[in-house]
Scaffold this active site. Structure first.
Site, PDB file in Angstrom:
ATOM      1  N   TYR A 117       0.818  -1.151  -0.081  1.00  0.00           N
ATOM      2  CA  TYR A 117       0.158   0.038   0.049  1.00  0.00           C
ATOM      3  C   TYR A 117       0.861   1.094   0.146  1.00  0.00           C
ATOM      4  O   TYR A 117       1.939   1.422   0.669  1.00  0.00           O
ATOM      5  CB  TYR A 117      -0.757   0.017   1.194  1.00  0.00           C
ATOM      6  N   TRP A 119       1.132   5.751  -1.727  1.00  0.00           N
ATOM      7  CA  TRP A 119       0.835   6.451  -2.801  1.00  0.00           C
ATOM      8  C   TRP A 119       1.672   6.754  -4.059  1.00  0.00           C
ATOM      9  O   TRP A 119       1.473   7.220  -4.958  1.00  0.00           O
ATOM     10  CB  TRP A 119       0.547   7.927  -2.272  1.00  0.00           C
TER      11      TRP A 119
HETATM   12  P1  PGD Z   1       3.489   8.069   1.439  1.00  0.00           P
HETATM   13  O1  PGD Z   1       4.375   9.001   2.276  1.00  0.00           O
HETATM   14  O2  PGD Z   1       2.818   8.698   0.343  1.00  0.00           O
HETATM   15  O3  PGD Z   1       2.494   7.367   2.354  1.00  0.00           O
HETATM   16  O4  PGD Z   1       0.749   6.226   3.466  1.00  0.00           O
HETATM   17  P2  PGD Z   1       1.619   6.221   2.102  1.00  0.00           P
HETATM   18  O5  PGD Z   1       2.552   4.844   2.462  1.00  0.00           O
HETATM   19  O6  PGD Z   1       0.997   6.172   0.876  1.00  0.00           O
HETATM   20  O7  PGD Z   1       4.628   6.924   0.986  1.00  0.00           O
HETATM   21  C1  PGD Z   1       4.863   6.692  -0.282  1.00  0.00           C
HETATM   22  C2  PGD Z   1       6.338   6.250  -0.243  1.00  0.00           C
HETATM   23  O8  PGD Z   1       6.805   5.923  -1.622  1.00  0.00           O
HETATM   24  C3  PGD Z   1       7.233   6.993  -0.082  1.00  0.00           C
HETATM   25  O9  PGD Z   1       8.486   6.593   0.962  1.00  0.00           O
HETATM   26  C4  PGD Z   1       8.002   7.415  -1.309  1.00  0.00           C
HETATM   27  O10 PGD Z   1       9.558   7.920  -1.260  1.00  0.00           O
HETATM   28  C5  PGD Z   1       7.873   6.137  -2.136  1.00  0.00           C
HETATM   29  N1  PGD Z   1       7.780   6.258  -3.453  1.00  0.00           N
HETATM   30  C6  PGD Z   1       7.396   7.573  -4.392  1.00  0.00           C
HETATM   31  N2  PGD Z   1       7.665   7.250  -5.604  1.00  0.00           N
HETATM   32  C7  PGD Z   1       8.065   6.067  -5.696  1.00  0.00           C
HETATM   33  C8  PGD Z   1       8.661   5.438  -6.808  1.00  0.00           C
HETATM   34  O11 PGD Z   1       8.625   5.496  -7.991  1.00  0.00           O
HETATM   35  N3  PGD Z   1       9.150   4.105  -6.591  1.00  0.00           N
HETATM   36  C9  PGD Z   1       9.384   3.608  -5.422  1.00  0.00           C
HETATM   37  N4  PGD Z   1       9.999   2.432  -5.208  1.00  0.00           N
HETATM   38  N5  PGD Z   1       9.119   4.416  -4.165  1.00  0.00           N
HETATM   39  C10 PGD Z   1       8.337   5.466  -4.452  1.00  0.00           C
HETATM   40  C11 PGD Z   1      -0.547   7.108   3.451  1.00  0.00           C
HETATM   41  C12 PGD Z   1      -1.780   6.745   4.296  1.00  0.00           C
HETATM   42  O12 PGD Z   1      -1.427   6.987   5.486  1.00  0.00           O
HETATM   43  C13 PGD Z   1      -3.039   7.316   3.856  1.00  0.00           C
HETATM   44  S1  PGD Z   1      -3.282   7.339   2.171  1.00  0.00           S
HETATM   45  C14 PGD Z   1      -3.851   7.718   4.616  1.00  0.00           C
HETATM   46  S2  PGD Z   1      -5.288   8.431   3.957  1.00  0.00           S
HETATM   47  C15 PGD Z   1      -3.770   7.519   6.127  1.00  0.00           C
HETATM   48  N6  PGD Z   1      -3.846   8.586   6.904  1.00  0.00           N
HETATM   49  C16 PGD Z   1      -3.724   8.607   8.147  1.00  0.00           C
HETATM   50  C17 PGD Z   1      -4.677   9.313   9.137  1.00  0.00           C
HETATM   51  O13 PGD Z   1      -5.274  10.320   8.765  1.00  0.00           O
HETATM   52  N7  PGD Z   1      -4.243   9.178  10.408  1.00  0.00           N
HETATM   53  C18 PGD Z   1      -3.067   8.420  10.741  1.00  0.00           C
HETATM   54  N8  PGD Z   1      -2.949   8.226  12.276  1.00  0.00           N
HETATM   55  N9  PGD Z   1      -2.348   7.564  10.152  1.00  0.00           N
HETATM   56  C19 PGD Z   1      -2.983   7.754   8.607  1.00  0.00           C
HETATM   57  N10 PGD Z   1      -2.095   6.952   8.093  1.00  0.00           N
HETATM   58  C20 PGD Z   1      -2.812   6.758   6.421  1.00  0.00           C
END
Ligand code: PGD
Length: 773
Positions: A117, A119
């Site tokens: 999972y 983004w």
């Molecule tokens: P990101 O920080 O977007 O968080 O959680 P999510 O895991 O989506 O992590 C994406 C990672 O992918 C980053 O480390 C980035 O460097 C890496 N990445 C980006 N592009 C690439 C690529 O091309 N290749 C590779 N290999 N890696 C890449 C988000 C999630 O957190 C979400 S969607 C929600 S809505 C939730 N919200 C909450 C909340 O409201 N409250 C709490 N307490 N916790 C939450 N967690 C959730």
């Protein structure tokens, strides 16, 4: 002197143009974006930041002792190896676990967790999660997947049952135009926070929501922000801000519904024609079924607003054209189905749904794409192959899966069992930021045989992996930018050559597939560029069929953005309202369900109801932990991405995330602006920089997600995230037995001023997996 041209590119937070000048990335917002996002200014830091991963890393314990459960994950050091060595090691391990060109009927993928999972990044081809899914389907015949999203699980599950395909229904109507032109009142549960509307998965080229709100307000439409955090809605003429206790919106809505019922303003014709099960709900509303009428006075005792305010709100809602919208945040908490279902019920009772500017929407305050018209052409999309493994988890049950193989769980009214996972493969996500109760996740991550992570930067997740493979960032590769409800196709041009080391996820997987004898199946004989050309074609053909301009692929990649047509046809709900029999909804009854047998079978009340959560300010637990932590989405970054960028860093204090609280609460605890505070409960602790703020309701502490998790064992505090990641203290409990979603938005905590010596925040580069010397 020749000018270096600006090239097009895209991100989840907007289209932009950029060029490299003397090693620095210069950025300009997209010329057709009325309000480019400040998050764009996070991007330049990514180009050469010390936090970038530059070599494949293997955890020392794994290298020495081989695969297997290992409590050293998270504290071990790493050995840098060449790409060839790393890929050989990975391929050997995948082979040991059964990967290869010929697979037994009992697929080895049932022991592989590939939900992965996250983004990832914008770009239709290099999207890391799509790449890892395609790879695992190819070499293992499938993988244990995750259902739903951290964004929306409780809301999506309930709406699928009582309204129809939640994602489709929320994305196929131009709500913003309707609100701007027709609504008299917008009841926004969870507000319409501009910080959320900056982003959308895959990109958003026009940040137009604030203009639309201003247009509506200028015409006299009253927006009502219903949230404990005042700036969940921008300042607008005539704006009304209500701050009920967190987690009590259902009680407030029930009080309003009771007022409508009591004053004879329920639209019974609408309910009769378009809904089912209202009678069952009405018996609950009036107290016939449980002895408690849900009067405004009853609601006031729970939500903290006055009965007068609740009555007034109901009267105003019935008096004009009212749009009811509910943000994702409300359902990201225990019993998160209820506020979404109740908001939909309230809109149905008002009976204005068939009229423009009336009715219900979901996630208008959560995603930049919601409320914009859908597209009339298909978008490029990477086929992920077939997942032959049936096993899955509800997305936020990752710790449960790893800690309890074989244990049963419920989902959508059925019982399933967790699989036995030996390999975890993650690319494009950061569970050590996004999951709840991170100490428990660390324990869960000790269990598998092997954990492999691709990322461009060294996050806390990479630090818990056995094998870390460095990936490129979008600026270093070509792609096609596009997203649902966004009217442009963007040639994402390469802005800078990748540094020595990182590789595209696709190339990593192609080389692994080759070692496993599956290269042709994975690549279908195409290079990245050939894939881009291939994926571009269906969109181009659809444009040409409509008589529109569509350059060939080479011209597109060298040239301009391509404007995409939006659908002008009626939305699902407009069709349903025109003929509810011919255009029945995809619910069991074909109608909007105000009572649901499926929900009842799952052990929940059969209609929307006030179900008291364990962690709210009226709960017994509040005597121990008297503050409600609201862990919402951050303003300065997307989730944890680019937490080291200029906009994100500019909002921290001494590198530490800020926690806002009501000034009276702060004064009572002897906390002043900038003090370091400890936020804690029996699950863990974190340090944050205090910011007393008038807009925060009493009893509430607001700390956004996204700070990189940096746990230290501090005397007197135990394991404490010194950078301020709220998931150090949130609860790893499913939203309900029905949806089992992420309930991380709301938790009960205690707060105190940190009076010992203040440990420095841990710099991002210090979170990188430590290399052995
Ligand atoms: P990101 O920080 O977007 O968080 O959680 P999510 O895991 O989506 O992590 C994406 C990672 O992918 C980053 O480390 C980035 O460097 C890496 N990445 C980006 N592009 C690439 C690529 O091309 N290749 C590779 N290999 N890696 C890449 C988000 C999630 O957190 C979400 S969607 C929600 S809505 C939730 N919200 C909450 C909340 O409201 N409250 C709490 N307490 N916790 C939450 N967690 C959730």
């Amino acid at each position: 002197m020749t000018q270096i041209p600006f090239l097009y590119h895209s991100s989840h937070w907007g289209t932009f143009r950029a060029r490299m000048v003397e090693g620095t990335l210069e950025l300009q917002g997209f010329e057709r974006d009325p309000a480019p996002s400040p998050l764009l200014q996070n991007i330049p830091a990514a180009i050469a930041h010390p936090v970038r991963l530059r070599q494949p890393l293997i955890r020392r314990g794994w290298l020495q002792d081989g695969p297997g459960p290992d409590p050293r994950r998270g504290t071990d050091d790493y050995v840098a190896v060449s790409w060839d060595r790393a890929l050989d090691l990975v391929a050997t391990e995948l082979q040991r676990l059964g990967a290869g060109p010929s697979l037994p009927a009992d697929l080895p993928g049932r022991h592989v967790f590939g939900g992965s999972y996250g983004w990832s990044s914008a770009g239709r081809f290099h999207h890391a999660q799509s790449q890892v899914h395609r790879f695992l389907n190819t070499v293992f015949g499938g993988y244990v997947r995750s259902a739903d999203t951290y964004s929306s699980a409780a809301g999506a599950v309930i709406l699928d049952l009582v309204w129809g395909d939640a994602k489709r229904m929320s994305r196929d109507q131009a709500f913003w135009d309707e609100i701007a032109e027709h609504s008299d009142l917008v009841l926004a549960f969870g507000g319409l926070p501009l910080r959320n509307l900056q982003v959308s998965p895959g990109g958003t080229s026009q940040h137009s929501a604030e203009n639309q709100m201003q247009r509506a307000a200028g015409r006299g439409c009253c927006f009502v922000s219903i949230s404990p955090v005042a700036d969940d809605m921008p300042d607008l003429p005539g704006l009304m801000r209500l701050q009920p206790r967190p987690a009590t919106d259902v009680a407030l809505m029930l009080g309003m519904a009771h007022r409508l019922q009591e004053t004879g303003r329920v639209d019974r014709d609408y309910l009769e024609r378009y809904t089912t099960g209202y009678d069952h709900f009405e018996r609950y509303l009036t107290g016939q079924s449980d002895g408690t009428p849900k009067t405004p006075e009853w609601a006031a005792g729970i939500c903290g607003l006055s009965a007068e305010t609740i009555r007034d709100l109901a009267d105003r809602a019935a008096a004009g054209r009212t749009h009811v919208t509910v943000a994702y945040g409300l359902q990201r908490s225990r019993h998160g189905e209820q506020p979404v279902w109740m908001a939909l019920t309230l809109a149905a009772m008002l009976g204005q749904w068939a009229l423009p500017g009336g009715g219900f929407s979901y996630s208008l305050g959560s995603m930049g794409s919601t409320g914009k018209p859908p597209l009339a052409v298909p978008l490029p999309s990477l086929p992920q192959g077939r997942n032959g493994v049936k096993g899955f988890i509800p997305v936020a049950r990752i710790s449960e899966l790893l800690l309890n193989p074989g244990k049963s769980f419920t989902y959508k009214g059925e019982t399933h069992r967790y699989g036995d996972i030996r390999l975890v493969y993650w690319a494009g996500g950061n569970p050590f930021h996004h999951h709840q109760d991170l100490s428990r996740l660390a324990e869960a991550f000790t269990r598998p045989d092997t954990i492999i992570v691709h990322d461009s930067v060294g996050t806390a997740t990479t630090r818990h992996a056995d094998i870390v493979l460095p990936a490129t960032i979008t600026a270093e590769r070509e792609d096609i930018g596009a997203a649902g409800n966004d009217p442009f196709l963007i040639p994402m041009q390469r802005l800078v050559d990748p540094p020595e080391g990182p590789r595209d996820d696709f190339d990593i997987f192609a080389d692994l597939a080759a070692r496993l004898g599956c290269k042709d199946a994975f690549t279908e004989g195409r290079s990245s560029r050939e894939w881009l050309a291939h994926l571009y074609e269906p969109t181009r053909s659809a444009l040409l069929e409509k008589g529109m301009q569509a350059p060939d692929f080479e011209a597109f990649m060298q040239g301009e953005v391509v404007e995409l047509p939006v659908s002008e046809g009626p939305s699902c709900m407009q069709r349903y309202h025109a003929d509810p029999v011919a255009n029945a909804l995809s619910t069991p009854s074909g109608k909007i369900e105000i009572s649901s047998a499926v929900v009842e079978r799952a052990g929940l009340p059969p209609h929307p109801a006030w179900v008291e959560p364990e962690e709210w300010l009226g709960a017994p637990q509040a005597a121990v932990n008297p503050f409600q932590l609201v862990a919402n989405q951050p303003r300065g970054k997307l989730h944890s991405q680019l937490d080291f960028g200029a906009t994100a860093m500019g909002l921290k204090r001494n590198g530490r995330e800020r926690a806002r609280m009501n000034p009276d609460d702060a004064a009572r605890l002897g906390i002043a602006e900038g003090d370091v505070i400890r936020i804690y409960n029996d699950r863990g602790a974190l340090l944050a920089a205090a910011e007393p703020a008038e807009g925060i309701a009493s009893g509430v502490v607001q700390l956004s997600t996204g700070a990189w998790y940096a746990p230290l064992d501090l005397p007197g505090s135990g394991r404490t995230c010194v950078n301020g990641n709220p998931n150090a203290v949130t609860s790893d409990i499913g939203t309900s037995p029905l949806s089992q979603g992420c309930a991380g938005q709301l938790s009960l905590v205690s707060v105190e001023r940190w009076s010992a010596a203040v440990p420095e925040a841990v710099a991002h580069e210090a979170i990188l997996p430590r290399k052995s010397v």
